[in-house]
Design a protein around this motif. Structure first.
Motif, mmCIF file in Angstrom:
data_model
loop_
_atom_site.group_PDB
_atom_site.id
_atom_site.type_symbol
_atom_site.label_atom_id
_atom_site.label_comp_id
_atom_site.label_asym_id
_atom_site.label_seq_id
_atom_site.Cartn_x
_atom_site.Cartn_y
_atom_site.Cartn_z
ATOM 1 N N PRO A 43 -11.719 23.192 -34.877
ATOM 2 C CA PRO A 43 -10.703 24.345 -34.410
ATOM 3 C C PRO A 43 -10.666 23.934 -32.697
ATOM 4 N N GLY A 44 -9.598 24.351 -32.333
ATOM 5 C CA GLY A 44 -9.299 24.321 -30.934
ATOM 6 C C GLY A 44 -8.619 22.946 -30.638
ATOM 7 N N SER B 64 -10.890 33.083 -48.593
ATOM 8 C CA SER B 64 -12.193 32.694 -48.293
ATOM 9 C C SER B 64 -12.098 30.995 -47.975
ATOM 10 N N HIS B 65 -12.683 30.494 -47.025
ATOM 11 C CA HIS B 65 -12.799 29.000 -46.633
ATOM 12 C C HIS B 65 -13.871 28.421 -47.674
ATOM 13 N N ARG B 66 -14.518 29.293 -48.285
ATOM 14 C CA ARG B 66 -15.554 28.763 -49.381
ATOM 15 C C ARG B 66 -14.945 28.892 -50.998
ATOM 16 N N VAL C 95 -24.097 22.997 -31.002
ATOM 17 C CA VAL C 95 -23.854 22.656 -32.223
ATOM 18 C C VAL C 95 -22.450 22.221 -32.601
ATOM 19 N N LEU C 96 -21.468 22.892 -31.999
ATOM 20 C CA LEU C 96 -19.988 22.704 -32.475
ATOM 21 C C LEU C 96 -19.440 21.633 -31.911
ATOM 22 N N LEU C 97 -20.195 20.954 -30.830
ATOM 23 C CA LEU C 97 -19.651 19.666 -30.161
ATOM 24 C C LEU C 97 -20.626 18.438 -30.663
ATOM 25 N N TYR D 163 -19.000 23.594 -41.509
ATOM 26 C CA TYR D 163 -20.141 24.055 -41.093
ATOM 27 C C TYR D 163 -19.916 25.462 -40.580
ATOM 28 N N ASN D 164 -18.916 25.988 -39.991
ATOM 29 C CA ASN D 164 -18.391 27.302 -40.050
ATOM 30 C C ASN D 164 -17.238 27.483 -40.226
ATOM 31 N N THR D 165 -16.875 28.891 -40.182
ATOM 32 C CA THR D 165 -15.295 29.059 -40.746
ATOM 33 C C THR D 165 -14.215 28.475 -39.905
ATOM 34 N N PRO D 166 -13.566 27.407 -40.710
ATOM 35 C CA PRO D 166 -12.309 26.499 -39.927
ATOM 36 C C PRO D 166 -11.240 27.490 -39.857
ATOM 37 N N PRO D 167 -10.483 26.889 -39.058
ATOM 38 C CA PRO D 167 -8.798 27.659 -38.946
ATOM 39 C C PRO D 167 -8.158 27.215 -40.269
ATOM 40 N N THR D 168 -8.332 27.897 -41.377
ATOM 41 C CA THR D 168 -7.794 27.734 -42.479
ATOM 42 C C THR D 168 -6.277 27.647 -42.565
#
Lengths: 364, 364
Positions: free
Chosen positions: B76-77, B43-45, B226-228, B240-245
């Protein structure tokens, strides 16, 4: 080498990946196909990666029986980006999208469209049932003015899902299938656009799979950020810019594993069995309870409570001591949740149930 | 186990990663810190990932001497997403950004701002010199009406770089440092916003590092995806959301490796030496040539040609047989290019030069 301890990981995502996939990935980690390099180090324009990308697409097509009317792409990042992309790709100023708010993610998707200045209509709001209900019937005549219908097929947080999907002739159905793509048979032809963050049934976080009906790429739209433009993304076959190559590689291994397991129908049967075992135990326990209505229960995320909610903290502490990790519910929902994606073997569910029996015995 | 063949990977990115990093990652792949799980599955949390994230940030701060006036995030990205985010975060309707077009990526960044309806000014266009020149002086008075100055610090495709960066009092400098962050000493305080796609000196593709001066997060702006929105991203500390862990984990290992190598000054000295060896050989060969002006040459991407360009195809075929991979130039530029990022040992450059000497002998 010491034995790896036998942990069952019930995290909602990033989640357990198939053991066989992880072992292949480890074996190939430093030296992919005797190239002397890791896939992680290879050009996304080279033959090795192109081959991985082509195979991943082909296997996904095979698994979900996706026709040539649909394009497939692998996006960087998570599903949330698509909450913004969807209205921007499919709506013009006076057009609207229709949303089923069956959980947090659908609500966020709708709010994002509104924030960006688009018109939306809420066709259903699960708030009053605390998201324990999913509508099975709806009035198609409500939809005639909308450009799309939006659903979250499976609600990771509340543990509910659509058993049958809303349909309306000529209006594309858009589905966030982050937590159930590859877990059950679907008819892709019923959908206009499907997207799914990888970190449940597909692969590592930071990757989203998209499947779109080709004609939807021709929707007129205003200029939008280039990487939110589905036409750019799909037409360039995931290679407009550098994609998350390693995550796509892992997803490709997972697709191969799904095929080896017997395909989606076989996985669905196993998933039904795992979920049924757990729900039946909970329903009959007199100690635990599952809040979601029976005809809306997810086979991926089994949300449950203890009748005595004060014991939930201890339950989780004891579970951890028994190598059962990731059982706390989402911070928005509380309670407990066992995420049992494709990669979770039935032994994991059996171990959880045995633990729950002992916990009940010791705390009744 | 068979020996892994000794390949030198000159790909521009995804690129070679430090051998030591890859070996640690392989060792921990299935079982991170005796958790019984891969980091990819966590989990990222959870505590494990939070610890990785905190350490990665701390080590990046240490490496680049980043003060508390700056926030760090892992996006991400790739970097391309930021071509859209930058004008949307920093410009209102009648405001403008000023761009130095020293290569393809800067041009794309400028075009994206224009496409999205923002005003831009081109302060320099390298097209006429075929991007072999970088401006060293510029007139600060040109800048007074702009909200930011935008540069690409190192041009991966053309192999050029800014030796000194443009500055203007009170106007934030924004730099795409995708191909040279961590390769040379910079003063972060000279910049408003720095971003860098990971797949050169940092880690796997599908990850971008961002460093922003805190006050820039308060720029007024219209509602944007939102993600920009940098404020959302930085204030939520990449969560904020699941990152590329998994990619963040690898980046964290690379930061530790950079520290073990002696930090940025040490890496810069090695990079200068590697590049100097190669450029000196090329300049003196009478057979190869490097088109970029001497005071604008990149230490990361050494672009070169054969005087007889018809031989370039054979050169590359022969190089591959000698386990020197990734030497063709970018499809927009042609020619040849040796990308020699931090992870490329000096032996790789020496091997390349020896090969070039032999090739010259055999083809003169």
């Amino acid at each position: 080498m010491s034995q790896i301890k036998n942990v069952f990981n019930f995290n909602a995502g990033p989640a357990m990946l198939p053991k066989e996939v992880m072992e292949i990935a480890k074996e190939e980690f430093l030296n992919y196909q005797n190239s002397g390099m890791s896939i992680m180090e290879m050009s996304h324009r080279g033959d090795h990666f192109q081959d991985i990308l082509d195979k991943a697409e082909l296997n996904l097509r095979k698994l979900l029986d996706i026709s040539n009317d649909y394009e497939i792409a692998f996006f960087p990042g998570g599903a949330t980006l698509h909450f913004s992309s969807i209205p921007q790709n499919f709506l013009l100023e006076n057009e609207s999208g229709a949303y089923f708010l069956t959980g947090v993610w659908a609500k966020k998707a709708k709010e994002e469209a509104t924030k960006l200045g688009f018109k939306t209509e809420i066709l259903y709001d699960g708030k009053d049932s605390n998201y324990t209900h999913i509508p099975n019937v709806f009035d198609e005549s409500l939809l005639k003015n909308h450009k799309y219908i939006y659903i979250t097929s499976n609600n990771t947080i509340y543990g509910s899902r659509f058993i049958q999907f809303p349909r309306a002739s000529n209006i594309p159905l858009i589905a966030d299938m982050t937590s159930d793509l590859l877990s059950r048979k679907i008819n892709v032809n019923d959908f206009g656009f499907i997207f799914a963050g990888a970190q449940k049934n597909i692969g590592p976080s930071g990757l989203t799979v998209g499947i779109i009906r080709k004609d939807l790429l021709e929707f007129p739209k205003k200029p939008i950020p280039v990487l939110l433009d589905y036409k750019v993304y799909f037409k360039n076959k995931s290679l407009y810019n550098t994609p998350p190559t390693y995550s796509i590689y892992i997803a490709g291994l997972v697709f191969e594993w799904c095929i080896k397991m017997g395909g989606i129908e076989k996985l669905e049967a196993i998933n039904e069995k795992k979920a049924q075992l757990l729900y039946d135990f909970i329903d009959n326990s007199g100690f635990y309870n599952a809040p979601v209505e029976k005809n809306a229960r997810s086979t991926m995320n089994v949300v449950f409570r203890l009748n005595d909610v004060k014991l939930e903290k201890v339950f989780n502490e004891e579970a951890l001591k028994n190598n059962l990790v990731g059982l706390p519910g989402h911070r928005d929902a509380g309670g407990l949740r066992a995420s049992i994606y494709n990669a979770m073997p039935i032994e994991g569910v059996e171990n959880l149930i045995m633990f729950m029996i002992h916990f009940q015995e010791n705390n009744k």
